[in-house]
Design a protein around this motif. Structure first.
Motif, PDB file in Angstrom:
ATOM      1  N   HIS A   5      49.702  36.158  30.797  1.00  0.00           N
ATOM      2  CA  HIS A   5      48.275  36.461  30.766  1.00  0.00           C
ATOM      3  C   HIS A   5      48.002  37.566  31.766  1.00  0.00           C
ATOM      4  N   GLU A   6      47.346  38.620  31.325  1.00  0.00           N
ATOM      5  CA  GLU A   6      46.967  39.696  32.233  1.00  0.00           C
ATOM      6  C   GLU A   6      45.457  39.804  32.246  1.00  0.00           C
ATOM      7  N   HIS A   7      44.934  40.091  33.463  1.00  0.00           N
ATOM      8  CA  HIS A   7      43.476  40.110  33.601  1.00  0.00           C
ATOM      9  C   HIS A   7      43.090  41.152  34.633  1.00  0.00           C
ATOM     10  N   ILE A 274      52.020  36.718  39.239  1.00  0.00           N
ATOM     11  CA  ILE A 274      51.919  35.329  39.688  1.00  0.00           C
ATOM     12  C   ILE A 274      52.748  34.444  38.765  1.00  0.00           C
ATOM     13  N   CYS A 282      47.389  28.434  33.049  1.00  0.00           N
ATOM     14  CA  CYS A 282      47.434  29.744  33.717  1.00  0.00           C
ATOM     15  C   CYS A 282      46.036  30.300  33.963  1.00  0.00           C
ATOM     16  N   HIS A 283      45.132  30.085  33.005  1.00  0.00           N
ATOM     17  CA  HIS A 283      43.789  30.656  33.124  1.00  0.00           C
ATOM     18  C   HIS A 283      43.043  30.040  34.308  1.00  0.00           C
ATOM     19  N   ARG A 286      44.465  31.420  37.506  1.00  0.00           N
ATOM     20  CA  ARG A 286      44.019  32.803  37.709  1.00  0.00           C
ATOM     21  C   ARG A 286      42.591  32.849  38.236  1.00  0.00           C
ATOM     22  N   GLU A 290      41.238  34.465  41.763  1.00  0.00           N
ATOM     23  CA  GLU A 290      40.141  35.431  41.847  1.00  0.00           C
ATOM     24  C   GLU A 290      39.065  34.956  42.819  1.00  0.00           C
ATOM     25  N   LEU A 304      45.811  40.807  37.465  1.00  0.00           N
ATOM     26  CA  LEU A 304      46.817  39.782  37.697  1.00  0.00           C
ATOM     27  C   LEU A 304      47.630  39.534  36.428  1.00  0.00           C
ATOM     28  N   GLN A 305      48.942  39.529  36.569  1.00  0.00           N
ATOM     29  CA  GLN A 305      49.832  39.118  35.481  1.00  0.00           C
ATOM     30  C   GLN A 305      50.293  37.705  35.826  1.00  0.00           C
ATOM     31  N   VAL A 306      49.965  36.748  34.978  1.00  0.00           N
ATOM     32  CA  VAL A 306      50.254  35.339  35.253  1.00  0.00           C
ATOM     33  C   VAL A 306      51.247  34.824  34.212  1.00  0.00           C
TER      34      VAL A 306
END
Length: 342
Positions: A5-7, A274, A282-283, A286, A290, A304-306
């Motif tokens: 997951h990237e954010h 991470i 994961c969400h 994350r 944050e 962030l890449q989780v």
């Protein structure tokens, strides 16, 4: 396969964190139009008095007045560049400029700092010459000009103090004019000494004071702008401590490729890879990270890449940059301090 997951967005929590800053965030109440008016008013005052000061300084034979005028010239340049930076920073990102033109203020701040340093060296040289061979100085003119300069700088300082000082350029201009205020006090004292005692070297001593103030302001601007150009972490954030703090978040196994920098003054950003324990959300982790960024560090922009820390994944970044931070409870291991990158 792991879930990835990237954010990279500014969340509501980040917005709340930004409000907890100390007046140096994007949420400053004064808008760009008001800033321009305040800076333009200060610029008009500075330029008008600077021209008068050069004329009086040459007529009075006062190096202190000429050095003050040169310092005010750098102030005027700083304010003019700050006005330009405000306009350019308002332009949206386009083409290859993915951050827009927000770093224009940093360029101008560094140029202004270098100019201050060069002028300081020159005026130290001139002051030494005048200490050895003191010229005739008209104390009355120096005193009167110094007193008027104090009033002008008080007004200009007040105007800029009401603008958005999260900009390194605006803050630099504010500090310069504040330093000018002290310089004019020194100049007025020198003029009074020359008027009452005839001690002409007091003018050169005052010039030394102005040069020292130039050096102080110049070094500060070059140092702060240099940190931003080198993408160093903001002075208030320790990346090592931040990595350990992120590893303390429940479910985090490892943090690496952690980078913290400033896009421009007062606008920090961060990115990291991470790894979280298998089976966890994961969400949610994350979001918690944050919140740590925003609430504890006023860091409101992160990418962030989780990933889930499946077997062998923790070692997949063979070229990670910086320090690898691992949770002390990872896989039942004993506490493991931050280790060097692979």
């Amino acid at each position: 396969m792991s879930a990835r997951h990237e954010h990279g967005s500014e969340t509501a929590a980040a917005g709340r964190g930004r409000g907890q800053g100390q007046g140096h965030g994007h949420g400053h109440a004064v808008n760009a139009a008001a800033d321009r008016k305040l800076l333009s008013g200060a610029l008009a005052l500075i330029v008008g008095f600077m021209i008068a000061e050069v004329i009086v300084g040459l007529a009075a034979g006062s190096l202190a007045l000429v050095t003050d005028a040169a310092h005010m010239l750098t102030d005027a340049i700083a304010i003019a560049l700050a006005l330009l930076a405000i306009r350019l920073a308002a332009k949206p990102p386009r083409g290859g400029f993915t951050y827009g033109f927000k770093r224009v203020e940093i360029l101008s701040a560094q140029a202004n700092g270098i100019t201050l340093l060069l002028l300081a060296v020159y005026f130290v040289y001139e002051a030494i010459n005048r200490l050895i061979h003191p010229p005739e100085v008209q104390g009355a003119l120096v005193l009167i000009t110094g007193l008027v300069g104090i009033v002008v700088n008080l007004l200009a300082t007040w105007l800029i103090s009401k603008a958005n000082r999260s900009s390194l350029n605006v803050e630099g201009a504010f500090q310069h004019i504040l330093n000018d205020l002290f310089a004019f006090i020194a100049t007025a004292i020198a003029g009074l000494v020359v008027l009452l005692t005839g001690f002409a070297r007091a003018d050169a001593i005052a010039a030394f004071v102005v040069a020292v103030l130039m050096l102080k302001a110049g070094i500060g601007l070059v140092r702060d702008s240099g940190r931003i150009f080198l993408e160093a972490a903001p002075a208030a954030i320790d990346p090592q401590a931040l990595g350990a703090e992120l590893c303390a978040v429940d479910g985090v196994v490892e943090v690496h490729d952690l980078h913290v920098w400033e896009i421009t003054s007062g606008e920090p950003a961060a990115s990291a890879h991470i790894l979280v324990a298998e089976g966890l959300d994961c969400h949610q982790i994350r979001i918690r990270i944050e919140e740590v960024f925003a609430e504890r560090h006023q860091l409101t922009h992160s990418t962030l890449q989780v990933d889930h820390a499946t077997a062998g994944l923790a070692e997949h970044c063979t070229d990670s940059h910086g320090v690898v931070h691992r949770s002390p409870t990872t896989a039942g291991q004993a506490p493991d301090p931050a280790s060097p990158a692979h």
